[in-house]
Design a protein around this motif. Structure first.
Motif, PDB file in Angstrom:
ATOM      1  N   ILE A  22       0.672  -2.479  -7.803  1.00 21.08           N
ATOM      2  CA  ILE A  22       0.565  -3.784  -8.450  1.00 21.08           C
ATOM      3  C   ILE A  22      -0.919  -4.082  -8.585  1.00 21.08           C
ATOM      4  CG2 ILE A  22       1.137  -6.225  -8.277  1.00 21.08           C
ATOM      5  CD1 ILE A  22       3.458  -5.418  -6.451  1.00 21.08           C
ATOM      6  N   ARG A  23      -1.446  -3.893  -9.794  1.00 23.62           N
ATOM      7  CA  ARG A  23      -2.890  -4.062  -9.965  1.00 23.62           C
ATOM      8  C   ARG A  23      -3.256  -5.538  -9.844  1.00 23.62           C
ATOM      9  NH1 ARG A  23      -1.612  -0.960 -14.061  1.00 23.62           N
ATOM     10  NH2 ARG A  23      -2.286  -2.417 -15.667  1.00 23.62           N
ATOM     11  N   PRO A  24      -4.450  -5.807  -9.289  1.00 19.98           N
ATOM     12  CA  PRO A  24      -4.830  -7.200  -9.038  1.00 19.98           C
ATOM     13  C   PRO A  24      -4.805  -8.061 -10.299  1.00 19.98           C
ATOM     14  CG  PRO A  24      -6.385  -5.717  -8.007  1.00 19.98           C
ATOM     15  CD  PRO A  24      -5.471  -4.865  -8.798  1.00 19.98           C
ATOM     16  N   ASP A  25      -5.145  -7.492 -11.454  1.00 18.06           N
ATOM     17  CA  ASP A  25      -5.150  -8.305 -12.668  1.00 18.06           C
ATOM     18  C   ASP A  25      -3.739  -8.745 -13.038  1.00 18.06           C
ATOM     19  OD1 ASP A  25      -5.483  -5.379 -12.964  1.00 18.06           O
ATOM     20  OD2 ASP A  25      -4.811  -5.743 -15.000  1.00 18.06           O
ATOM     21  N   ARG A  26      -2.750  -7.964 -12.597  1.00 17.99           N
ATOM     22  CA  ARG A  26      -1.359  -8.383 -12.825  1.00 17.99           C
ATOM     23  C   ARG A  26      -0.890  -9.324 -11.717  1.00 17.99           C
ATOM     24  NH1 ARG A  26       0.628  -4.798 -17.084  1.00 17.99           N
ATOM     25  NH2 ARG A  26      -1.311  -4.906 -18.233  1.00 17.99           N
ATOM     26  N   LEU A  27      -1.377  -9.062 -10.512  1.00 15.65           N
ATOM     27  CA  LEU A  27      -0.897  -9.810  -9.347  1.00 15.65           C
ATOM     28  C   LEU A  27      -1.323 -11.275  -9.392  1.00 15.65           C
ATOM     29  CD1 LEU A  27       0.354  -9.827  -6.471  1.00 15.65           C
ATOM     30  CD2 LEU A  27      -1.882  -9.168  -5.607  1.00 15.65           C
ATOM     31  N   ALA A  28      -2.557 -11.519  -9.882  1.00 15.99           N
ATOM     32  CA  ALA A  28      -3.144 -12.854  -9.731  1.00 15.99           C
ATOM     33  C   ALA A  28      -2.227 -13.956 -10.247  1.00 15.99           C
ATOM     34  CB  ALA A  28      -4.497 -12.897 -10.430  1.00 15.99           C
ATOM     35  N   GLU A  29      -1.775 -13.823 -11.489  1.00 14.56           N
ATOM     36  CA  GLU A  29      -0.941 -14.883 -12.060  1.00 14.56           C
ATOM     37  C   GLU A  29       0.338 -15.083 -11.257  1.00 14.56           C
ATOM     38  OE1 GLU A  29      -1.792 -15.389 -16.808  1.00 14.56           O
ATOM     39  OE2 GLU A  29      -0.016 -14.329 -16.176  1.00 14.56           O
ATOM     40  N   VAL A  30       0.973 -13.972 -10.895  1.00 13.88           N
ATOM     41  CA  VAL A  30       2.227 -14.074 -10.149  1.00 13.88           C
ATOM     42  C   VAL A  30       1.986 -14.737  -8.801  1.00 13.88           C
ATOM     43  CG1 VAL A  30       4.090 -12.739  -9.117  1.00 13.88           C
ATOM     44  CG2 VAL A  30       3.153 -12.064 -11.313  1.00 13.88           C
TER      45      VAL A  30
END
Lengths: 187, 260, 310
Positions: C278-286
């Motif tokens: 789960i890359r951080p750029d994807r994780l942040a919003e979630v």
């Protein structure tokens, strides 16, 4: 005796790493020297039986320095992390100011007649701190925190170079936002 | 603390900095450039490859980075030594046989899947694909691995985490190339599913209905598409994009074309 | 079990227990890897020991213009942090330092991991390693707040930040039963601050190993051991906060703690291999839009229950 030795060692570490902030060549080292200084202060607070304040100081300061290192490196141009550079500025006035403030504070610490402790320490200092902060001043806290929060949000909205019209189009009708880097939700 | 840095006083010295400034480790200072977010960023020149884990051997992508975002990329393939029998794992230690081409396609497809699955950090799936690839290369009957390939394809297709992680990772090299079934532009995920499905189908069918492997042209097209595909993406996404092109550098070096 | 005063000499035993747990985790991971590669499971279990011997003998590789001081500090940090965490983790009836703010201590230590990971990435002076260090911080700002609320929730229910009192408060009902969201968020955060499984993006293959790209020899050994140790301490702390600590039938308390910790650790390692990163750029919003409100809601629900029950 042992506590005096440990306390003195921590004090020396705090001051020495504070000095190191201005002596080292690299932004990364300067930032983490400051972090070490704060951690030493946090441990000293723990030694005063201020467990919560001490540990939270360590927590906040390490977190803050980890983030600050990024900004220091980002905004100090010209390869600042590797380049030897002067970390001091306006030498004479800062020296005068620093000495003056030190003398003032030291004089205060030495000359003010400190009151003796009345009563005993609360059995659970965390509860005591919590009640002192939140008990009688709850109304202040309840007012201040939404204002602070609103200020942060407002500042972010004002500072944000790309608002929702940039992202979602003039009618806010794009299916997914036009971002340089896609997020996880597409919001 | 930030105000304490004596930057302004150093500005006069800026001019002769290139000569006087010590270069740490002999590395010159980075030059600056405007960033997509309106900041001025250092431009860092980094070459991806020629040797990296899960990377087409010999491929070099010379990138200019701002932060970890690629703003310019050039592609090169290092010339390789003449091919040996080892270049075709299906043929090692055996005489050529009729199903060599099928075998080679299955190996190529499952190999490509291994690289992409490893890059997205799905180690169990990558391990399964690698075992299949190794077994095919060492002579296991294709019919034996077919059900496993199909199961892997099904698991990959079902993984919502993978779909979410690969969403928006585009891998469209141009018209007419490996489109997804419904005509949408190819993405890393559709490519991955395509390889696994194709490999499963080829492994199962004995008829000559498989896609022939004369892909030097297609490879060249993929190679040429890299600079535009990776422009504006971060390094990690660029790795996923390049892996989803499944570039076979040996096909390109032996056909004589080394640079694009 | 509260207030059991311990001889400080027991502190010498804590690293041993932690080392055994970390080694068990590494061995289990080795078994999974071996099975995936079709090798005998035993060879996988022996792998960590062989790897320790290999790395002990390996010469350190040094990069050009590396910041060795910070690099070494970062390399040591993870293991040291894990050891400092053991001070507040109860093993059955024993706890080294049952301080009144044990939970905050644990939290402060996992913030230290931010510094450690970034320094590992920074010190190497290599683009991939640096990207790994920054990635960890990007991930950290996503997991830290949900983690804090996950830590707060059991403390609210137990009316205390003292770990032993949190354990005592679970005599009737384990906290995991009525605060499952906090438990899951905590487990996810353990994986995240150990840079493990789906959250191992700081050392991800897509940036050529990230923070691990340039480390070798003893430094690498310390970092790998530190990650397993962080994972083990995280599992042990989850046992204390959510799984009733040492409570259980038949077996003594300390053994139950270890059994539960091992089961949770095995779960972490088994789950991790099956999930993609789960890359951080994807994780942040979630993390900010979904997980944080959920964690807050969990805290709110628990607070209301506690307030109503008095």
């Amino acid at each position: 005796m042992l506590s005096i030795i440990v306390f003195s060692a921590l004090a020396i570490i705090a001051v020495a790493s504070g000095i190191a902030v201005f002596r080292v060549d690299s932004m990364a080292r300067a930032t983490y020297a400051l972090a070490v200084s704060f951690v030493a202060v946090g441990v000293m607070l723990v030694m005063f039986d201020l467990d919560y304040i001490g540990v939270i100081t360590i927590l906040m300061m390490v977190m803050e320095m980890a983030i600050m290192a990024i900004y220091m490196i980002m905004f100090m141009g010209m390869n600042p992390a590797l380049m030897p550079m002067s970390m001091v500025h306006n030498n004479r006035w800062s020296a005068i100011l620093a000495t003056g403030i030190f003398l003032l504070l030291a004089a205060g610490a030495l000359l003010v007649p400190w009151p003796a402790r009345s009563g005993t320490a609360a059995p659970d200092l965390t509860v005591a701190v919590g009640e002192a902060l939140m008990g009688s001043k709850m109304l202040v806290m309840l007012t201040v925190s939404p204002i602070l929060f609103a200020t942060i949000v407002a500042a972010l909205v004002l500072a944000n170079p790309r608002g929702r019209y940039d992202r979602w189009g003039d009618n806010l009708k794009r299916v997914c936002p036009d971002d340089p880097q896609q997020g996880g939700l597409g919001k | 603390m930030g105000a304490g840095m004596d930057m302004h006083a150093d500005m006069d010295a800026h001019m002769d900095m290139d000569m006087d400034m010590p270069m740490p480790g002999g590395i010159p200072l980075a030059s600056g450039g405007p960033d997509r977010d309106g900041l001025e960023m250092d431009v860092l020149h980094v070459a991806l490859g020629p040797v990296l884990p899960h990377w087409p051997a010999g491929l070099v992508v010379r990138c200019a980075l701002k932060g970890d975002v690629i703003v310019h990329a050039e592609v090169e393939i290092l010339p390789a030594a003449p091919g040996t029998a080892l270049d075709n794992p299906a043929r090692v230690g055996r005489l050529p046989s009729a199903d060599d081409d099928r075998r080679r396609t299955v190996i190529h497809h499952s190999d490509a899947a291994v690289q992409l699955l490893a890059l997205v950090g799905w180690w169990s799936a990558a391990g399964r694909a690698r075992r299949i690839r190794d077994e095919v290369a060492s002579g296991t009957a294709l019919a034996e691995v077919a059900p496993r390939l199909e199961r892997l394809a099904k698991d990959v297709k079902r993984s919502r985490l993978l779909g979410w992680g690969l969403k928006g990772i585009a891998a469209d090299t141009g018209p007419g190339v490996q489109r997804a079934g419904n005509g949408d532009a190819a993405t890393a995920r559709t490519r991955l599913l395509h390889w696994l499905n194709e490999a499963g189908r080829i492994a199962r069918d004995t008829a000559d209905s498989y896609e022939p492997l004369d892909f030097a042209d297609r490879q060249r097209e993929s190679l040429g598409a890299i600079p535009s595909l990776v422009n504006g993406t971060d390094v990690a996404s660029a790795r996923l994009i390049i892996a989803s092109l499944a570039i076979d550098t040996s096909a390109l070096t032996t056909s004589g074309e080394a640079r694009s | 079990m509260t207030g059991a005063v311990m001889n400080p000499a027991w502190a010498l035993l804590a690293p041993v227990v932690l080392g055994v747990l970390a080694l068990a985790g590494a061995a289990l991971n080795g078994v999974f890897v071996a099975r995936a590669e079709g090798r005998p499971a035993l060879s996988g279990a022996a792998r960590p020991v062989l790897e320790v011997m290999r790395l002990m003998r390996q010469r350190r590789r040094v990069t050009v213009a590396a910041d060795r001081l910070l690099w070494r500090i970062g390399g040591m940090a993870l293991l040291v942090i894990a050891l400092l965490k053991t001070a507040v983790i109860p093993l059955g009836p024993w706890i080294l330092a049952d301080i009144s703010v044990g939970i905050v201590w644990f939290n402060a230590m996992d913030v230290m991991v931010w510094a450690g990971m970034w320094l590992i990435g920074w010190g190497a002076n290599s683009a991939h390693a640096l990207a790994g260090g920054y990635r960890f911080l990007a991930q950290a700002v996503s997991y830290e707040l949900p983690l804090m609320f996950a830590l707060v929730t059991p403390a609210v229910a137990a009316h205390s930040l003292r770990v032993s009192e949190v354990v005592d408060a679970q005599q009737d009902l384990w906290f995991v039963v009525w605060m499952p969201v906090a438990f899951l968020v905590f487990c996810g955060s353990v994986l995240a601050f150990s840079a493990w499984g789906p959250f191992a993006t700081a050392a991800g293959a897509d940036i050529a190993g990230g923070i691990l790209t340039e480390v070798s020899g003893v430094d690498r050994l310390l970092i790998m051991a530190g990650r397993y140790a962080l994972l083990a301490t995280g599992a042990a702390f989850a046992v204390a906060l959510f799984l009733g600590g040492g409570s259980g039938p038949l077996l003594p308390d300390w053994l139950w703690t270890i059994v539960k910790t091992l089961v949770l650790l095995a779960g972490f390692i088994a789950v991790s291999r099956r999930l993609s990163a789960i890359r951080p750029d994807r994780l942040a919003e979630v993390a900010w839009i979904v997980v944080l409100p959920l964690a807050l809601l969990q805290t709110l629900v628990v607070s209301i229950i506690v307030a109503v029950r008095g």
